[in-house]
Scaffold this motif. Structure first.
Motif, PDB file in Angstrom:
ATOM      1  N   SER A   1       0.827  -1.209   0.000  1.00  0.00           N
ATOM      2  CA  SER A   1       0.000   0.000   0.000  1.00  0.00           C
ATOM      3  C   SER A   1       0.858   1.253   0.000  1.00  0.00           C
ATOM      4  O   SER A   1       1.819   1.374   0.762  1.00  0.00           O
TER       5      SER A   1
ATOM      6  N   HIS B   1     -10.051   1.496   1.412  1.00  0.00           N
ATOM      7  CA  HIS B   1      -9.930   0.357   0.497  1.00  0.00           C
ATOM      8  C   HIS B   1      -8.745  -0.524   0.863  1.00  0.00           C
ATOM      9  O   HIS B   1      -8.873  -1.747   1.009  1.00  0.00           O
ATOM     10  N   ASP B   2      -7.588   0.080   1.013  1.00  0.00           N
ATOM     11  CA  ASP B   2      -6.389  -0.703   1.313  1.00  0.00           C
ATOM     12  C   ASP B   2      -6.482  -1.355   2.687  1.00  0.00           C
ATOM     13  O   ASP B   2      -6.093  -2.513   2.870  1.00  0.00           O
TER      14      ASP B   2
ATOM     15  N   ARG C   1      -8.801  -4.452   2.717  1.00  0.00           N
ATOM     16  CA  ARG C   1      -8.219  -5.649   2.095  1.00  0.00           C
ATOM     17  C   ARG C   1      -7.180  -6.311   2.996  1.00  0.00           C
ATOM     18  O   ARG C   1      -6.971  -7.523   2.924  1.00  0.00           O
TER      19      ARG C   1
ATOM     20  N   GLY D   1     -14.350  -3.547 -11.379  1.00  0.00           N
ATOM     21  CA  GLY D   1     -13.911  -2.246 -11.858  1.00  0.00           C
ATOM     22  C   GLY D   1     -14.471  -1.848 -13.198  1.00  0.00           C
ATOM     23  O   GLY D   1     -14.152  -0.777 -13.706  1.00  0.00           O
TER      24      GLY D   1
ATOM     25  N   LEU E   1     -16.860  -3.750  -5.564  1.00  0.00           N
ATOM     26  CA  LEU E   1     -16.044  -4.098  -6.731  1.00  0.00           C
ATOM     27  C   LEU E   1     -16.407  -3.280  -7.968  1.00  0.00           C
ATOM     28  O   LEU E   1     -15.804  -3.443  -9.020  1.00  0.00           O
TER      29      LEU E   1
ATOM     30  N   GLN F   1     -17.007   0.337 -10.218  1.00  0.00           N
ATOM     31  CA  GLN F   1     -16.147   1.488 -10.485  1.00  0.00           C
ATOM     32  C   GLN F   1     -16.676   2.753  -9.831  1.00  0.00           C
ATOM     33  O   GLN F   1     -15.907   3.584  -9.348  1.00  0.00           O
TER      34      GLN F   1
ATOM     35  N   SER G   1     -14.419   0.438  -2.170  1.00  0.00           N
ATOM     36  CA  SER G   1     -14.079   0.347  -3.592  1.00  0.00           C
ATOM     37  C   SER G   1     -12.731   1.011  -3.865  1.00  0.00           C
ATOM     38  O   SER G   1     -12.146   1.678  -3.009  1.00  0.00           O
ATOM     39  N   ARG G   2     -12.245   0.853  -5.100  1.00  0.00           N
ATOM     40  CA  ARG G   2     -10.957   1.422  -5.481  1.00  0.00           C
ATOM     41  C   ARG G   2     -11.030   2.924  -5.744  1.00  0.00           C
ATOM     42  O   ARG G   2     -10.006   3.594  -5.824  1.00  0.00           O
ATOM     43  N   ASN G   3     -12.240   3.455  -5.912  1.00  0.00           N
ATOM     44  CA  ASN G   3     -12.368   4.857  -6.314  1.00  0.00           C
ATOM     45  C   ASN G   3     -13.495   5.509  -5.528  1.00  0.00           C
ATOM     46  O   ASN G   3     -14.619   5.634  -6.013  1.00  0.00           O
TER      47      ASN G   3
ATOM     48  N   THR H   1      -9.576  -3.870 -12.845  1.00  0.00           N
ATOM     49  CA  THR H   1      -8.722  -4.353 -11.755  1.00  0.00           C
ATOM     50  C   THR H   1      -8.065  -5.674 -12.081  1.00  0.00           C
ATOM     51  O   THR H   1      -7.076  -6.052 -11.484  1.00  0.00           O
TER      52      THR H   1
ATOM     53  N   VAL I   1      -9.442 -10.889  -7.671  1.00  0.00           N
ATOM     54  CA  VAL I   1      -9.806  -9.680  -6.943  1.00  0.00           C
ATOM     55  C   VAL I   1      -9.748  -9.873  -5.440  1.00  0.00           C
ATOM     56  O   VAL I   1      -9.699  -8.896  -4.695  1.00  0.00           O
TER      57      VAL I   1
END
Length: 735
Positions: A25, A177-178, A181, A206, A310, A312, A329-331, A364, A370
């Motif tokens: 990360s 997010h990080d 996980r 994503g 998961l 976008q 989520s990633r964003n 992703t 994932v």
């Protein structure tokens, strides 16, 4: 933020792990990464003999708690809770028993932070006073000197406002997010369902938008027309962020989902997918008769959460659930807040996808990649050291010893169900309720007993005892005081059946209820619902195996289940584990890769002629070498002369034979003279011999139950030979 942890960390502490996922990360602050290293390092040191030396912060929800909140309420606060754990230098753990264990849904990932509470530690740190409001909890936590502080923290914003005000660096929502996980990955069964749904819907991580509608927040119902309008607006808002779709829709309202299913069938210019369900997803807090539901009844809640996370971009409204999925989520910057409890915040119209202005989205990766792999019950840091951190660690040995019941192919379903019931019932056992709607089966050997039998006599009947306890819904305990508590020699694994009798309960049970020694009496008494406590000192030359094997629907034989069962019931106590590990290393023996020979010299007699002893002992290792040509062979005996004979013989002949060096005869648990004046360590050799026999691949044995006990504990109970019974019955060729 000041670092409390890095000064105690060295690279050596991570020798057994392939990697730390937090190192990947770029947004997690350094103080948080240092805490993760410290957490792992400290957690490995905890064991039953020293747990009070550590301090814990426990996020909990118990079956006895009046209110825990929904899924988001319970664990959305993880960044703030970790911040507090760092400030107070406490080991963070999470424990649920309502509506099911959190591990049914989420587990730590390999390379992440292991927040699980092992069964043996639950009764010590989970129960007791807790706080749920941020200001009150912080005040209590910062001033508490208690070993364990318990949190049932709830906040409408997950504690994000407080965190962002107090902590410099990346914001709560930026690092979520990080951090998520590193702490959580779906349980294997949930991963399978999520991936199957993604394949069914044709969506890739994503590469789709999601829309969430909390239609029933703080209310039992809402007018159907309003729900349909809100649902359609949510999907329209999602289309503003990703016009070409696909769009995944999730809601706690079946009316809303049914409307979107109908809409999707008519809407041809954008793909909309959703979970078609017969009922609304169950809320973790509000589902009726939660005790009657299984863990799988709640899967939909977590499947929806991950399908939102998961995506976008996320469109969400009121409540914490949709926003939680966004933060995961990633964003987290791609969202639309489309409604509150009473009105639309953002009324949206469809955005039509124009292929001319088609955008390229970062994917992703394949759906199969994932999720981080789930940390199973014997993974990297499953309290390998909870029992034997002070052992010169042989990792292969420890890993074998803590094999979880879920990984066993031989433990039958009914037995697994009993283990789960036992753990849950024991967890709720209190001084004020032990005699209310509870029943017990206690395997005893007390100071006042004239005869308890040897080690094999005492614990080999356990499959029978588990069968009788499961049938009658009794908590099974083992209570020794003669020559010492069993816990001096064997202890329950972290994820195993906790058969230890709580100190406060022992006086209540030690002389309570009938004492039964016969099989007929056990079968009869355990079936009587009005008999609360049954104490037993059962002994039989077949250990109950005949009765067990004659029962219907047991799915496995007494002999076949024992190898896996023993690993679920027992680990060697630290001093014994140290001896076993050291011996395996020194002798260069690998579990399952050696044969063993056991010679019970004094079974049914006080002496044996030395010439006969020598002749039979040499025949024993010859028979073992026939089972595994070339060896190596481990030799064990209750007689020092026999051991010395084999040591001398193998050196002269240059044979690969190993045995423990004894300064005196190994002590029999029931026959040792002056047992009240002895120490536990004087009995270690008996347990070490058994464990080393039980790690062999093949075994040669003679009379008594000790050798055959080692055989059924071993890796292949069919690879054996009985070479002696009153006389040599198999004369084996020389090595």
């Amino acid at each position: 933020m000041k670092s409390y942890f890095v000064k105690n960390w060295t690279d050596k502490s991570l020798d057994t792990f392939e990697r730390n996922f937090w190192d990947d990360s770029t947004i997690l602050p350094q103080w948080m990464k240092e805490y993760f290293v410290w957490h792992r390092q400290e957690r490995q040191k905890i064991k039953p003999s020293n747990w009070k030396q550590f301090r814990y912060l426990v996020m909990r929800c118990l079956s006895t708690d009046s209110r825990c909140g929904g899924t988001a309420d319970r664990i959305k606060t993880i960044p703030l809770t970790i911040y507090w754990a760092v400030r107070t230098k406490r080991i963070l753990m999470i424990y649920w028993s309502r509506p099911a264990a959190l591990e049914e849904f989420l587990v730590p990932p390999v390379g992440g932070i292991d927040w699980r509470v092992p069964n043996w530690l639950v009764e010590h740190i989970v129960h007791g006073q807790y706080a749920g409001a941020v200001p009150a909890f912080e005040k209590w936590l910062l001033n508490s000197t208690d070993v364990a502080v318990r949190s049932k923290l709830q906040s409408y914003n997950g504690g994000s406002l407080y965190y962002n005000e107090k902590v410099k660096g990346p914001k709560f929502e930026e690092l979520y997010h990080d951090l998520w996980r590193i702490c959580f990955t779906p349980s294997p069964q949930l991963q399978k369902i999520i991936l199957e749904k993604m394949a069914q819907f044709g969506i890739n991580a994503g590469n789709y938008a999601s829309a969430h509608l909390r239609g029933l927040y703080a209310r039992k119902n809402r007018e159907a027309g309003e729900l349909r309008r809100m649902a359609e607006n949510a999907v329209k808002c999602a289309s503003n962020m990703r016009p070409e779709g696909p769009i995944y829709f999730a809601s706690d309202s079946k009316v809303a989902v049914d409307h979107i299913i109908s809409l999707a069938s008519k809407k041809k210019d954008v793909t909309i997918v959703t979970m078609q369900r017969e009922y609304e997803p169950l809320h973790l807090e509000k589902s009726l008769n939660w005790q009657n539901h299984t863990a799988s009844d709640y899967y939909d809640t977590f499947v929806d959460l991950y399908l939102i996370a998961l995506s976008q971009c996320v469109a969400y409204n009121i409540g914490g659930y949709g926003q939680w999925g966004l933060w995961m989520s990633r964003n987290a910057s791609c969202f639309k807040h489309h409604g509150t409890r009473v009105q639309f915040i953002q009324k949206c119209e469809w955005t039509i996808f124009d292929k001319v202005t088609e955008r390229t989205y970062k994917v992703t990766g394949k759906n199969e990649s994932v999720f981080l792999p789930a940390m199973n019950h014997e993974a990297e840091e499953i309290f390998k050291s909870n029992i034997s951190n002070d052992v010169e660690s042989n990792n292969d040995y420890i890993s074998h010893s803590v094999d979880s019941v879920e990984n066993s192919s031989l433990i039958p379903v009914w037995m697994i169900d009993y283990f789960l019931w036992h753990a849950k019932t024991r967890e709720n056992l209190r001084e004020e309720n032990w005699n209310i709607d509870k029943k017990f089966l206690v395997m005893q050997c007390l100071d006042t007993d004239k005869k308890c039998g040897g080690l094999t006599d005492r614990i080999r009947p356990l499959p029978l005892m588990i069968l009788l306890a499961a049938r009658s819904k009794r908590l099974l305990f083992i209570q020794w005081t003669k020559p010492f508590p069993l816990e001096e020699f064997l202890v329950p694994p972290a994820e195993g059946l906790n058969w230890t009798l709580p100190d406060w309960l022992a006086p209540n049970l030690i002389q309570h209820g009938p004492r039964v020694s016969s099989l007929e009496g056990l079968v009869s008494k355990t079936s009587q619902k009005d008999v609360m406590v049954i104490r037993t000192l059962y002994q039989s030359n077949n250990y109950g195996s005949i009765y067990f094997n004659n029962q219907t629907n047991i799915q496995v034989s007494f002999e076949d289940v024992y190898h896996d069962l023993f690993s679920h019931l027992f680990l060697p106590a630290p001093p014994i584990a140290k001896i076993v590990d050291k011996y395996l290393k020194q002798s260069n023996l690998t579990e399952g890769e050696y044969a063993a020979a056991h010679f019970r010299v004094l079974h049914g007699r006080k002496t044996r002629q030395e010439d006969e002893t020598k002749h039979v002992a040499i025949n024993a290792i010859n028979c073992a070498s026939e089972l595994r040509p070339g060896g190596p062979v481990f030799f064990a005996s209750d007689n020092k002369f026999a051991v010395d004979t084999i040591n001398d013989y193998s050196k002269r002949k240059n044979l690969s034979v190993f045995s423990l060096q004894h300064t005196e005869e190994p002590l029999h648990l029931d026959k040792a003279a002056n047992w009240t004046k002895r120490s536990p360590s004087e009995y270690y050799a008996t347990f070490v011999d058994l464990l080393l026999l039980g790690r062999s691949r093949c075994l040669a044995f003679n009379s008594g139950g000790f050798g055959t006990f080692g055989l059924i504990l071993g890796f292949n109970a069919s690879c054996s030979v009985r070479y002696f019974s009153k006389k040599i019955i198999k004369s084996c060729p020389k090595w």
